[in-house]
Write an enzyme that holds these catalytic residues in place. Sequence first.
Site, PDB file in Angstrom:
ATOM      1  N   ASP A   1      -9.829   0.077  -7.537  1.00  0.00           N
ATOM      2  CA  ASP A   1      -9.720   0.688  -6.217  1.00  0.00           C
ATOM      3  C   ASP A   1     -10.950   1.563  -5.967  1.00  0.00           C
ATOM      4  O   ASP A   1     -11.177   2.535  -6.688  1.00  0.00           O
ATOM      5  CB  ASP A   1      -8.435   1.538  -6.207  1.00  0.00           C
ATOM      6  CG  ASP A   1      -8.154   2.122  -4.841  1.00  0.00           C
ATOM      7  OD1 ASP A   1      -9.045   2.024  -3.974  1.00  0.00           O
ATOM      8  OD2 ASP A   1      -7.059   2.662  -4.652  1.00  0.00           O
TER       9      ASP A   1
ATOM     10  N   THR B   1      -0.234   3.450  -8.365  1.00  0.00           N
ATOM     11  CA  THR B   1      -1.099   4.243  -9.233  1.00  0.00           C
ATOM     12  C   THR B   1      -0.283   5.278 -10.013  1.00  0.00           C
ATOM     13  O   THR B   1      -0.530   5.501 -11.205  1.00  0.00           O
ATOM     14  CB  THR B   1      -2.204   4.930  -8.394  1.00  0.00           C
ATOM     15  OG1 THR B   1      -2.926   3.903  -7.709  1.00  0.00           O
ATOM     16  CG2 THR B   1      -3.168   5.713  -9.263  1.00  0.00           C
TER      17      THR B   1
ATOM     18  N   GLY C   1       3.364   3.631  -4.605  1.00  0.00           N
ATOM     19  CA  GLY C   1       3.405   4.402  -5.863  1.00  0.00           C
ATOM     20  C   GLY C   1       2.866   3.640  -7.062  1.00  0.00           C
ATOM     21  O   GLY C   1       3.162   3.978  -8.208  1.00  0.00           O
TER      22      GLY C   1
ATOM     23  N   GLY D   1       0.812  -1.217   0.000  1.00  0.00           N
ATOM     24  CA  GLY D   1       0.000   0.000   0.000  1.00  0.00           C
ATOM     25  C   GLY D   1       0.847   1.270   0.000  1.00  0.00           C
ATOM     26  O   GLY D   1       1.851   1.352   0.705  1.00  0.00           O
ATOM     27  N   GLY D   2       0.469   2.231  -0.834  1.00  0.00           N
ATOM     28  CA  GLY D   2       1.074   3.556  -0.801  1.00  0.00           C
ATOM     29  C   GLY D   2       2.465   3.698  -1.401  1.00  0.00           C
ATOM     30  O   GLY D   2       3.071   4.761  -1.299  1.00  0.00           O
TER      31      GLY D   2
HETATM   32  N1  LIG Z   1       8.604   9.390  -6.002  1.00  0.00           N
HETATM   33  C1  LIG Z   1       7.644  10.034  -5.341  1.00  0.00           C
HETATM   34  N2  LIG Z   1       7.875  11.267  -4.851  1.00  0.00           N
HETATM   35  C2  LIG Z   1       6.925  11.953  -4.193  1.00  0.00           C
HETATM   36  N3  LIG Z   1       5.691  11.490  -3.959  1.00  0.00           N
HETATM   37  C3  LIG Z   1       5.394  10.262  -4.415  1.00  0.00           C
HETATM   38  C4  LIG Z   1       6.341   9.468  -5.145  1.00  0.00           C
HETATM   39  N4  LIG Z   1       5.731   8.300  -5.487  1.00  0.00           N
HETATM   40  C5  LIG Z   1       4.485   8.378  -5.007  1.00  0.00           C
HETATM   41  N5  LIG Z   1       4.264   9.532  -4.365  1.00  0.00           N
HETATM   42  C6  LIG Z   1       3.049   9.977  -3.669  1.00  0.00           C
HETATM   43  O1  LIG Z   1       2.747   8.992  -2.690  1.00  0.00           O
HETATM   44  C7  LIG Z   1       1.349   8.796  -2.575  1.00  0.00           C
HETATM   45  C8  LIG Z   1       1.010   7.339  -2.884  1.00  0.00           C
HETATM   46  O2  LIG Z   1       1.269   7.097  -4.267  1.00  0.00           O
HETATM   47  P1  LIG Z   1       0.302   6.192  -5.127  1.00  0.00           P
HETATM   48  O3  LIG Z   1      -1.105   6.586  -4.905  1.00  0.00           O
HETATM   49  O4  LIG Z   1       0.828   6.165  -6.493  1.00  0.00           O
HETATM   50  O5  LIG Z   1       0.587   4.817  -4.381  1.00  0.00           O
HETATM   51  P2  LIG Z   1      -0.253   3.449  -4.444  1.00  0.00           P
HETATM   52  O6  LIG Z   1       0.745   2.367  -4.267  1.00  0.00           O
HETATM   53  O7  LIG Z   1      -1.087   3.425  -5.650  1.00  0.00           O
HETATM   54  O8  LIG Z   1      -1.159   3.586  -3.160  1.00  0.00           O
HETATM   55  P3  LIG Z   1      -2.430   2.629  -2.755  1.00  0.00           P
HETATM   56  O9  LIG Z   1      -1.825   1.399  -2.173  1.00  0.00           O
HETATM   57  O10 LIG Z   1      -3.156   3.455  -1.758  1.00  0.00           O
HETATM   58  O11 LIG Z   1      -3.191   2.361  -4.006  1.00  0.00           O
HETATM   59  C9  LIG Z   1       0.706   9.754  -3.540  1.00  0.00           C
HETATM   60  O12 LIG Z   1       0.351  10.924  -2.840  1.00  0.00           O
HETATM   61  C10 LIG Z   1       1.816  10.046  -4.546  1.00  0.00           C
HETATM   62  O13 LIG Z   1       1.666  11.315  -5.118  1.00  0.00           O
HETATM   63 MG   LIG Z   2      -3.195   3.108  -5.851  1.00  0.00          MG
END
Ligand SMILES: Nc1ncnc2c1ncn2[C@@H]1O[C@H](COP(=O)(O)OP(=O)(O)OP(=O)(O)O)[C@@H](O)[C@H]1O
Ligand SMILES: [Mg+2]
Length: 325
Positions: free
Chosen positions: A48, A25, A23, A20-21
């Site tokens: 999601d 998406t 990156g 989770g979280g």
């Molecule tokens: N390299 C980075 N630098 C700065 N912020 C980042 C970076 N990668 C991701 N983020 C930020 O971190 C947060 C989580 O990213 P993202 O939503 O892409 O993750 P996810 O894996 O899809 O999360 P989830 O598990 O909730 O679906 C977002 O606010 C995104 O803008």
């Molecule tokens: Mg996501």
Amino acid sequence: MSLKEITNMDLKYILVGGKGGVGKTSVASALGIALAELGKRVLIISTDPAHSVSDSFDMDFSSGEITKVKGVVGDLFALEINPSAAGEEISKAIGQPMDSDQFSQFSAIPGLGELQKGLGEDLKSIPPPGMDEALSFAKILEYAEDEVYDTVILDTAPTGHTLRLLNIPEFLDSFLGRMLKMKTFLSNAMTMMKSLFGGSQEKDRTVETLEAMKEKVLVARDKLMDEEKTQFIKVLIPTMMSVFETERLAEELDQHLISHRFTVVNQINPANDICSYCMNRHKEHLKNIEYIKSAFPDTIITEIEALDREIRGLDMLQVFKEKLL
Ligand SMILES: Nc1ncnc2c1ncn2[C@@H]1O[C@H](COP(=O)(O)OP(=O)(O)OP(=O)(O)O)[C@@H](O)[C@H]1O
Ligand SMILES: [Mg+2]
């Protein structure tokens, strides 16, 4: 080498997954932009319920319909599936399953007890557990089979759900198989009853629908296992917690014969001489990246720093895309 390599492959499905979280998406969205800019017709699908693809692009794709992403050069489309709505739609398509009361009306029919035992858990709760993912998977198939898109990118939910998603072809195959068995049995029984007591003889299409679904699932499973057609991108952050989870994910992908040649290590703390906290994190991250390289030696690893802003909207996705490729 970087994730750029993936844009040279002629992939039908790209699955993006991880804890989770981390990156997922952001990677799915940026890669979608990159492929569309290269002239591919691309569909990003997310299941999601939090509408994260909408948030990532800062646009609204929550209508449940395929929507063109405005402001991107080329043909990029997004679809956010609401798993429970998709579930209802497919339940309708396969017909209302029998509950145990309805079943007991047929208690005099020989062999029914056996059948009921065989169906076991599926009958106690319809839809059975895991059906949410199963149904959104079925929905994904509908679009993925569509020749309209060159590449379908699936932004998956955090690891636990992805693992369930990977089990879906088997789950659906066996569930649909058992439903078929039940349906065939019951429609034979119904025909017998109708011929005894009279009544209309209209044809029930449920068996055909179930058979067609089963066939689709098997075709999709073959595509998922074909490394020339499908790649799973593992996204992680350089903490050992994330690394361990990704190792388990990789094992599961191997078991399901899903190729995962690409690894993205995201949110690496940059060096900063005047901030001891930042520097410590940076050093720790570099150490963990060495471990990641040894843990996934056969994959193309892309390293990305934590940017100073959230990745939201097309401008930031472009910045992220450049780093990714
Ligand atoms: N390299 C980075 N630098 C700065 N912020 C980042 C970076 N990668 C991701 N983020 C930020 O971190 C947060 C989580 O990213 P993202 O939503 O892409 O993750 P996810 O894996 O899809 O999360 P989830 O598990 O909730 O679906 C977002 O606010 C995104 O803008
Ligand atoms: Mg996501």
